[in-house]
Design a protein around this motif. Sequence first.
Motif, PDB file in Angstrom:
ATOM      1  N   GLY A  34       0.790  -1.221   0.000  1.00  0.00           N
ATOM      2  CA  GLY A  34       0.000   0.000   0.000  1.00  0.00           C
ATOM      3  C   GLY A  34       0.822   1.271   0.000  1.00  0.00           C
ATOM      4  N   THR A  37      -0.188   8.456   2.676  1.00  0.00           N
ATOM      5  CA  THR A  37       0.067   9.851   2.329  1.00  0.00           C
ATOM      6  C   THR A  37      -0.386  10.758   3.464  1.00  0.00           C
ATOM      7  OG1 THR A  37      -2.075  10.144   1.237  1.00  0.00           O
ATOM      8  CG2 THR A  37      -0.238   9.410  -0.141  1.00  0.00           C
ATOM      9  N   THR A  50      -3.909   9.292   4.712  1.00  0.00           N
ATOM     10  CA  THR A  50      -4.686   8.364   3.902  1.00  0.00           C
ATOM     11  C   THR A  50      -3.872   7.104   3.646  1.00  0.00           C
ATOM     12  OG1 THR A  50      -5.727  10.263   2.821  1.00  0.00           O
ATOM     13  CG2 THR A  50      -5.975   8.121   1.740  1.00  0.00           C
ATOM     14  N   TRP A  52      -3.815   3.712   1.397  1.00  0.00           N
ATOM     15  CA  TRP A  52      -4.327   3.030   0.217  1.00  0.00           C
ATOM     16  C   TRP A  52      -3.772   1.616   0.238  1.00  0.00           C
ATOM     17  CZ3 TRP A  52      -7.600   5.660  -3.027  1.00  0.00           C
ATOM     18  CH2 TRP A  52      -7.641   7.040  -2.880  1.00  0.00           C
ATOM     19  N   PRO A  54      -4.087  -2.357  -1.620  1.00  0.00           N
ATOM     20  CA  PRO A  54      -4.633  -3.077  -2.774  1.00  0.00           C
ATOM     21  C   PRO A  54      -5.627  -4.142  -2.303  1.00  0.00           C
ATOM     22  CG  PRO A  54      -2.415  -3.824  -2.299  1.00  0.00           C
ATOM     23  CD  PRO A  54      -2.702  -2.671  -1.364  1.00  0.00           C
TER      24      PRO A  54
END
Length: 195
Positions: A34, A37, A50, A52, A54
């Motif tokens: 991932g 950020t 944040t 992120w 997969p």
Amino acid sequence: FEMFTQVNRTVERAKGGLGIGLSVAKQLVELHGGILTAQSDGAGLGSTFTVWLPLAESIRKTQAMPSESTRLPALESKRILVVDDNEDAAETLVMLLELNGHKMRTAHNGPDALRIARDFKPDLVFLDIGLPGMNGYEVAERVRAEPDLSHTVLVALTGWGSEEDKRRSTKAGFDFHLTKPVMAASLDIIFAQLV
């Protein structure tokens, strides 16, 4: 996301944290494929972090599985004691190791470490050298004197990594010597040797 980095560290804001949380979080997210950020519109306006990650299906399609010959054997769950007078550092290491299914205990001084080790009988102890009252070398020597703990693997945690520091660790009974901050790759090397 750099280790030991804090913004606006002044005397009145000196409490709390080592500046390792974001770095560890970023490493954990990246281990799962991932991205982490951070964004802020300025001082006093808050921050947004944040993560992120997969989807599991897309990981299977995009990542080749290692062949049987290159995959390390699975490591069974270990009983691990983390001893560090810096509670944030101890809890961060515990969190990282718990993610791999290990049974964890913590201590923040030498006498507690010895008491917990006698009861818990850990397979592995990550032991800070710079403990108050009874330093890590003394704790290691006492652990080595306990017949019930003869199988225990001792890992020195220290900010000092010279050859002399490593020799002193070995003399005190440590099996491994890690220089802080401890990185996930260093843990992988130790666990690979335990397999």
